[in-house]
Design a protein around this motif. Structure first.
Motif, PDB file in Angstrom:
ATOM      1  N   SER A 165       0.829  -1.211   0.000  1.00 59.55           N
ATOM      2  CA  SER A 165       0.000   0.000   0.000  1.00 59.55           C
ATOM      3  C   SER A 165       0.860   1.256   0.000  1.00 59.55           C
ATOM      4  O   SER A 165       0.520   2.247  -0.661  1.00 59.55           O
ATOM      5  N   VAL A 166       1.975   1.241   0.701  1.00 57.94           N
ATOM      6  CA  VAL A 166       2.882   2.398   0.691  1.00 57.94           C
ATOM      7  C   VAL A 166       3.462   2.578  -0.701  1.00 57.94           C
ATOM      8  O   VAL A 166       3.610   3.713  -1.192  1.00 57.94           O
ATOM      9  N   ALA A 167       3.791   1.473  -1.371  1.00 57.23           N
ATOM     10  CA  ALA A 167       4.330   1.573  -2.730  1.00 57.23           C
ATOM     11  C   ALA A 167       3.296   2.145  -3.689  1.00 57.23           C
ATOM     12  O   ALA A 167       3.613   2.997  -4.549  1.00 57.23           O
ATOM     13  N   VAL A 168       2.057   1.707  -3.566  1.00 60.59           N
ATOM     14  CA  VAL A 168       0.998   2.238  -4.430  1.00 60.59           C
ATOM     15  C   VAL A 168       0.803   3.720  -4.166  1.00 60.59           C
ATOM     16  O   VAL A 168       0.661   4.532  -5.106  1.00 60.59           O
ATOM     17  N   CYS A 169       0.798   4.120  -2.883  1.00 64.07           N
ATOM     18  CA  CYS A 169       0.658   5.546  -2.552  1.00 64.07           C
ATOM     19  C   CYS A 169       1.815   6.355  -3.136  1.00 64.07           C
ATOM     20  O   CYS A 169       1.621   7.476  -3.651  1.00 64.07           O
ATOM     21  N   ALA A 170       3.014   5.820  -3.085  1.00 62.14           N
ATOM     22  CA  ALA A 170       4.175   6.534  -3.629  1.00 62.14           C
ATOM     23  C   ALA A 170       4.046   6.712  -5.129  1.00 62.14           C
ATOM     24  O   ALA A 170       4.352   7.790  -5.676  1.00 62.14           O
ATOM     25  N   VAL A 171       3.563   5.682  -5.819  1.00 62.04           N
ATOM     26  CA  VAL A 171       3.408   5.782  -7.274  1.00 62.04           C
ATOM     27  C   VAL A 171       2.337   6.811  -7.623  1.00 62.04           C
ATOM     28  O   VAL A 171       2.496   7.622  -8.550  1.00 62.04           O
ATOM     29  N   VAL A 172       1.235   6.803  -6.880  1.00 59.71           N
ATOM     30  CA  VAL A 172       0.159   7.756  -7.150  1.00 59.71           C
ATOM     31  C   VAL A 172       0.632   9.176  -6.895  1.00 59.71           C
ATOM     32  O   VAL A 172       0.397  10.095  -7.699  1.00 59.71           O
ATOM     33  N   ILE A 173       1.320   9.410  -5.800  1.00 60.07           N
ATOM     34  CA  ILE A 173       1.799  10.763  -5.474  1.00 60.07           C
ATOM     35  C   ILE A 173       2.818  11.219  -6.516  1.00 60.07           C
ATOM     36  O   ILE A 173       2.812  12.376  -6.958  1.00 60.07           O
ATOM     37  N   ARG A 174       3.665  10.321  -6.953  1.00 56.38           N
ATOM     38  CA  ARG A 174       4.678  10.674  -7.955  1.00 56.38           C
ATOM     39  C   ARG A 174       4.010  11.054  -9.282  1.00 56.38           C
ATOM     40  O   ARG A 174       4.418  12.021  -9.941  1.00 56.38           O
ATOM     41  N   SER A 175       2.999  10.259  -9.656  1.00 58.08           N
ATOM     42  CA  SER A 175       2.325  10.574 -10.913  1.00 58.08           C
ATOM     43  C   SER A 175       1.557  11.887 -10.815  1.00 58.08           C
ATOM     44  O   SER A 175       1.452  12.624 -11.788  1.00 58.08           O
ATOM     45  N   LEU A 176       1.022  12.202  -9.660  1.00 57.99           N
ATOM     46  CA  LEU A 176       0.310  13.471  -9.494  1.00 57.99           C
ATOM     47  C   LEU A 176       1.259  14.649  -9.567  1.00 57.99           C
ATOM     48  O   LEU A 176       0.915  15.708 -10.111  1.00 57.99           O
ATOM     49  N   LEU A 177       2.455  14.494  -9.009  1.00 59.68           N
ATOM     50  CA  LEU A 177       3.415  15.589  -9.012  1.00 59.68           C
ATOM     51  C   LEU A 177       4.026  15.812 -10.389  1.00 59.68           C
ATOM     52  O   LEU A 177       4.366  16.938 -10.752  1.00 59.68           O
ATOM     53  N   HIS A 178       4.168  14.772 -11.207  1.00 61.99           N
ATOM     54  CA  HIS A 178       4.811  14.929 -12.514  1.00 61.99           C
ATOM     55  C   HIS A 178       3.835  15.444 -13.576  1.00 61.99           C
ATOM     56  O   HIS A 178       4.274  15.945 -14.596  1.00 61.99           O
ATOM     57  N   ARG A 179       2.528  15.355 -13.350  1.00 59.62           N
ATOM     58  CA  ARG A 179       1.567  15.840 -14.332  1.00 59.62           C
ATOM     59  C   ARG A 179       1.552  17.364 -14.350  1.00 59.62           C
ATOM     60  O   ARG A 179       1.222  17.976 -15.359  1.00 59.62           O
ATOM     61  N   ARG A 180       1.865  17.986 -13.284  1.00 59.11           N
ATOM     62  CA  ARG A 180       1.792  19.449 -13.214  1.00 59.11           C
ATOM     63  C   ARG A 180       2.905  20.026 -13.954  1.00 59.11           C
ATOM     64  O   ARG A 180       3.616  20.399 -14.533  1.00 59.11           O
TER      65      ARG A 180
END
Length: 101
Positions: free
Chosen positions: A86-101
């Protein structure tokens, strides 16, 4: 400084009592006491004897303990694995959110 100092004995002051006079006494031989009878040693405890039923109960109890401990350890390992996933999934989601901007 390096020479030892020998203490001196102080001389008694005041009234000194004369030494007590010890008078000799006659020595009387002791009466021989009879030896006590030897006490027989206490019987040793009998060894524990395992009957087939007792051995089966011990094996069953040991098996139950091993199964319970194994279940607890596996459940703890599963909890750690789920948390890591779950921590890995959260990290991937946060990373993808930060790179879209």
């Amino acid at each position: 400084m390096f020479q030892p100092k020998i203490p001196t004995m102080p001389q008694p002051t005041g009234l000194v009592a004369p030494p007590a006079i010890v008078e000799p006494t006659a020595i009387t031989p002791a009466v021989a006491t009879p030896q006590p009878a030897p006490v027989p040693p206490a019987p040793s405890r009998p060894a524990v004897q395992l009957t087939p039923g007792t051995a089966l109960a011990l094996v069953g109890g040991g098996t139950a303990v091993v199964l319970v401990v194994g279940t607890v350890l596996v459940s703890m390992l599963l909890a750690v694995a789920l948390t890591a996933a779950s921590v890995a999934v959260c990290a991937v989601v946060i990373r993808s959110l930060l790179h879209r901007r």
